[in-house]
Scaffold this active site. Structure first.
Site, short mmCIF file in Angstrom:
data_model
loop_
_atom_site.label_atom_id
_atom_site.label_comp_id
_atom_site.label_asym_id
_atom_site.label_seq_id
_atom_site.Cartn_x
_atom_site.Cartn_y
_atom_site.Cartn_z
N GLY A 283 4.95 16.87 131.02
CA GLY A 283 6.09 17.53 130.01
C GLY A 283 5.53 18.91 129.55
N ASP A 305 1.84 10.53 133.62
CA ASP A 305 2.96 10.82 133.25
C ASP A 305 4.03 9.75 134.06
OD1 ASP A 305 4.66 13.45 131.79
OD2 ASP A 305 5.89 12.16 133.18
N LYS A 402 8.96 16.96 112.38
CA LYS A 402 9.64 15.89 112.04
C LYS A 402 9.31 14.58 111.45
CE LYS A 402 13.12 18.16 115.45
NZ LYS A 402 12.09 19.16 115.51
N SER A 445 11.13 21.74 127.22
CA SER A 445 12.30 20.79 127.77
C SER A 445 12.96 20.16 126.66
CB SER A 445 11.88 19.87 128.85
OG SER A 445 10.99 19.15 128.29
N THR A 465 24.67 23.88 115.21
CA THR A 465 25.28 22.91 114.51
C THR A 465 25.33 23.52 113.00
OG1 THR A 465 22.94 22.33 113.89
CG2 THR A 465 23.67 21.22 115.44
N GLU A 535 19.73 14.99 111.43
CA GLU A 535 19.38 16.43 111.53
C GLU A 535 19.22 17.05 110.15
OE1 GLU A 535 19.95 19.93 114.80
OE2 GLU A 535 21.68 19.11 113.80
#
Length: 602
Positions: A283, A305, A402, A445, A465, A535
C-alpha cells in the site's frame, strides 16, 4: 586557495588603494598640505601598512570572494581584515618609535582604506551587473512573497536567464511601494491578477519560505490569478547538480510543511542489520515504510500484502534500488493468524509495522462493514499477538484520525484496533506496542488527490462533498518517517498523535489542482455533492477526554485518555465468528458501539 589572474589583479589594486589611503591620511592630517619632512616620513613608513594590510587581507580570505557577487557577508569579512591590519600597522609603527609620527594617521588610515576597498568592490559589482546583455532577458516573472524572501531568491533568479523578474507581490501590507534591488513591490495578493496583466508576466514564482503560513497563503492566492505557478528548487535539487531554474509547483508544496527531522542514529540502531516485517507492504504507507527501512540498512525485510500485483511492484522496485538487501515478499492475509505466525517464525522480526487495513470510508460504510472488522480489528489482533509470540522488540500499529470520536464503521474499527493493541500489550511485556494516528496522506491510493487528478484528466467536474469540508494532510514520506520515529519512542500501549499542521479546505485543494493542470474553473468546474454516509466536515486527532503529552520529537505527541479497562480479546474473536458472513447492519453497529462507546453513527 589557487590564485588566478583576477585574484592577483585584485590584490595589486588593493595595495595601491592602501598606499593611496596612507597618503590621504597624512594629507588630511595636515589640512591638505603635507610638509616635506612628513612626506618623507610617509614614504619611509609606507611598507608597514602595505605589509600589514597584505597579510591581514590574505589571512581573512578576502580574495576568495568574487567581486561580481559582493554582499554584506563579504564586506563584513573585509571589515575584519581592515581592523586587524590597522592593529598590525599601528604596532609596527609604534615599535619603530618614528619621531614625531602623527598618531591620528593611524586612525584615519583604516577608515579611508575601508572606504576605498568597499567602494571598489561595490563599483565592480554595479559595473559588471550593468554589462549583462539585454538579449539575455528571459520571460517576465513575478515574485510572490515578502521582501525578505524575495531577497533570498533574487540572485538565483537573475542567474537563470530563462526568467526575468519584473516585480514583487507581497502579502505584507506595509511593504507595498518599497523597492528591492531595482524591483518594486507592486501590490498585495488581491492585486495579483491586475499586476499580472499590467506586467505581461508569463508566470509567478512563490518564494515564501517552506513551512511558513505565508507560503501557503501565497500558493492559494496566486492560483486565482490564472498564472502558471513555480517555486524555487529544493536543496536536494542543488545537491544533485540539477538546474537552479524555478520548478513547477508539486502536490507536496501545497502543504507548506517543514521537513521531518529523524533520529537517524536511534533508527539506525533499531533497524540496521535487523529483520523487519511490514504488513500491508504494497500500500501507499506500507511501501514507503519499506523504502525508508531499506534506506537504514535493514538486513532482512519481510513484506506481506494480500495483493499479488502490489507486492510484485514492490519487489521489482526494492530489488533494483537495494540489491544488497534480502527482501522476502509474501502474498498473505492478516486475517489468517496461522499463516502470519508461520512467516514470523521463519524470519523472526525485531520490529513489526502493521499497515494492512481497509481505509475507504464510504466503501466500508455499507455492504463491507464485516470486512472492515475482520481486516482492521481481527487482523490487528493476529499481527500483535504474532509479534509478541516471536519476541519482537516493537510493534507499531498505523491508525487514523478517523478513529477519534468515530462516526463511521471504518473509523470505529480502527479505534477498536487501537484498544486491541493495548490489550495485547498487557499480555506481552517483552514487546513494546504503540499506535500512530495521522490524517490523510497526500497522493495515497484511494485518497482525494488521485480522484481529483483523474477527474481533471476526464475534463471534470471535480466532485467535492461540501464547501466547508476540511482535512489534515501530510506527504507519504513524512507519514512513513514519523511512523518510524514513533516506533523508536514511548512506552508500550501508548498512542501517538502526529502534528498534522493546519487543515486544508478540500475545495481550495481542488482549485489549486485545477490551476496546476493549466486549466481554469470554467474549463473544469467544481461541484458539491453533499456529505457521504459517515463523513464529517472536519477530522479530530484527539477524542473527548483526551489530552496530549510532548515527546522528544516536536511532531509527535502522546494521547492521554481517562478511559479505564481494555477489551476482552476472546470476546472480540468470538464475536467475529458470531456475526457470521452476512450480519445485519444494525446488529453489527450495535456490537461495534458496545466495544467503542464514543462511536456515533450518522
Amino acid at each position: 586557495m589557487r590564485w588566478s589572474k583576477n585574484n592577483l589583479l585584485a590584490f595589486v589594486l588593493d595595495m595601491v588603494l592602501v598606499a593611496l589611503g596612507w597618503w590621504l591620511a597624512f594629507w588630511l592630517r595636515f589640512n591638505l598640505d603635507t610638509p616635506d619632512e612628513f612626506q618623507l616620513m610617509m614614504m619611509d613608513t609606507l611598507p608597514w601598512p602595505l605589509l600589514g594590510f597584505g597579510v591581514s587581507l590574505l589571512g581573512w580570505g578576502v580574495y576568495r570572494h568574487i567581486w561580481r557577487y559582493t554582499s554584506v557577508a563579504e564586506l563584513t569579512r573585509l571589515i575584519y581584515g581592515v581592523v586587524f591590519a590597522a592593529l598590525l600597522t599601528a604596532a609596527a609603527v609604534l615599535m619603530l618609535r618614528v619621531e614625531s609620527f602623527p598618531r591620528s594617521v593611524l586612525l584615519l588610515h583604516p577608515m579611508l582604506v575601508l572606504l576605498l576597498l568597499g567602494a571598489a568592490r561595490t563599483s565592480a559589482r554595479l559595473l559588471l551587473a550593468s554589462r549583462v546583455p539585454a538579449a539575455s532577458a528571459g520571460k517576465p516573472l513575478l515574485l510572490v512573497g515578502s521582501v525578505q524572501d524575495a531577497a533570498a531568491a533574487l540572485p538565483a533568479l537573475r542567474g537563470a536567464r530563462l526568467w526575468s523578474p519584473v516585480g514583487i507581490v507581497s502579502p505584507v501590507a506595509t511593504e507595498r511601494g518599497r523597492t528591492l534591488q531595482g524591483l518594486s513591490v507592486l501590490g498585495g495578493m488581491t492585486d495579483l491578477p491586475r499586476i499580472a496583466k499590467h506586467t505581461n508576466a508569463a508566470a509567478a514564482v512563490v518564494v515564501s519560505a517552506v513551512g511558513s503560513d505565508a507560503r501557503r497563503q501565497a500558493l492559494m492566492g496566486a492560483s486565482e490569478a490564472g498564472l502558471p505557478l513555480l517555486t524555487m528548487p529544493r536543496p536536494d535539487d542543488w545537491l544533485r547538480g540539477e538546474t537552479g531554474q524555478p520548478r513547477q509547483i508539486e502536490l507536496e508544496d501545497l502543504l507548506g510543511r517543514t521537513p521531518v527531522l529523524l533520529d537517524e542514529k536511534g533508527l539506525s540502531d533499531l533497524i540496521t542489520g535487523q529483520t523487519v516485517l511490514v504488513t500491508g507492504a504494497g500500500g501507499s504507507i506500507g511501501s514507503e515504510l519499506c523504502r525508508q527501512i531499506a534506506r537504514f540498512g535493514v538486513a532482512r525485510l519481510v513484506c506481506v500484502d494480500v495483493s499479488e500485483f502490489a507486492i510484485y511492484q514492490l519487489e521489482q522496485e526494492l530489488r533494483a534500488a537495494h540489491p544488497q538487501m534480502q527482501g522476502l515478499y509474501y502474498t498473505a492475509n492478516v486475517r489468517e493468524a496461522d499463516r502470519l505466525l508461520a512467516i514470523a517464525r521463519l524470519h523472526p522480526p525485531t520490529v513489526v509495522f502493521h499497515a494492512a487495513a481497509y481505509k475507504h470510508v464510504p466503501l466500508m460504510e455499507s455492504l463491507n462493514e464485516i470486512e472492515a472488522l475482520r481486516t482492521n480489528v481481527l487482523g490487528t489482533l493476529h499481527c500483535a499477538r504474532v509479534a509478541g509470540a516471536v519476541g519482537a522488540a516493537r510493534f507499531v500499529l498505523i491508525s487514523t484520525d478517523k478513529a477519534v470520536n468515530p462516526t463511521n464503521v471504518m473509523g470505529a474499527s480502527k479505534r477498536l484496533a487501537e484498544r486491541v493493541m493495548q490489550a495485547v500489550a498487557a499480555e506481552h511485556a517483552g514487546t513494546r506496542y504503540v499506535a500512530v494516528r495521522f490524517g490523510n496522506v497526500l497522493g495515497s491510493s484511494g485518497s482525494v488527490v488521485p480522484l481529483f487528478t483523474a477527474q481533471i484528466a476526464r475534463g471534470g467536474p471535480l466532485t467535492v462533498t461540501h464547501p466547508d469540508i476540511v482535512r489534515y494532510f501530510m506527504t507519504i514520506p513524512e507519514a512513513a518517517q514519523l511512523v518510524l520515529q514513533a516506533g523508536l519512542l514511548g512506552q508500550s500501549g501508548q498512542i501517538f498523535v502526529l502534528d498534522m499542521g493546519e487543515p486544508v479546505k478540500i475545495v481550495e485543494l481542488a482549485r489549486i489542482l485545477i490551476r496546476l493542470s493549466g486549466k481554469t474553473e470554467q474549463e473544469v468546474p467544481v461541484v458539491f455533492t453533499g456529505l457521504r454516509p459517515g463523513e464529517k466536515l472536519f477530522e479530530e486527532l484527539l477524542a473527548n477526554g483526551e489530552t496530549t503529552e510532548p515527546t522528544p520529537h516536536p511532531k509527535l505527541h502522546v494521547a492521554k485518555t481517562n478511559e479505564a479497562g481494555g477489551v476482552d480479546l476472546g470476546a472480540v474473536s468470538q464475536s467475529m465468528v458470531d456475526l457470521g458472513a452476512e450480519p445485519s447492519a444494525s446488529s453489527l453497529r450495535a456490537w461495534l458501539h458496545s466495544q467503542v462507546p464514543e462511536y456515533a453513527p450518522r
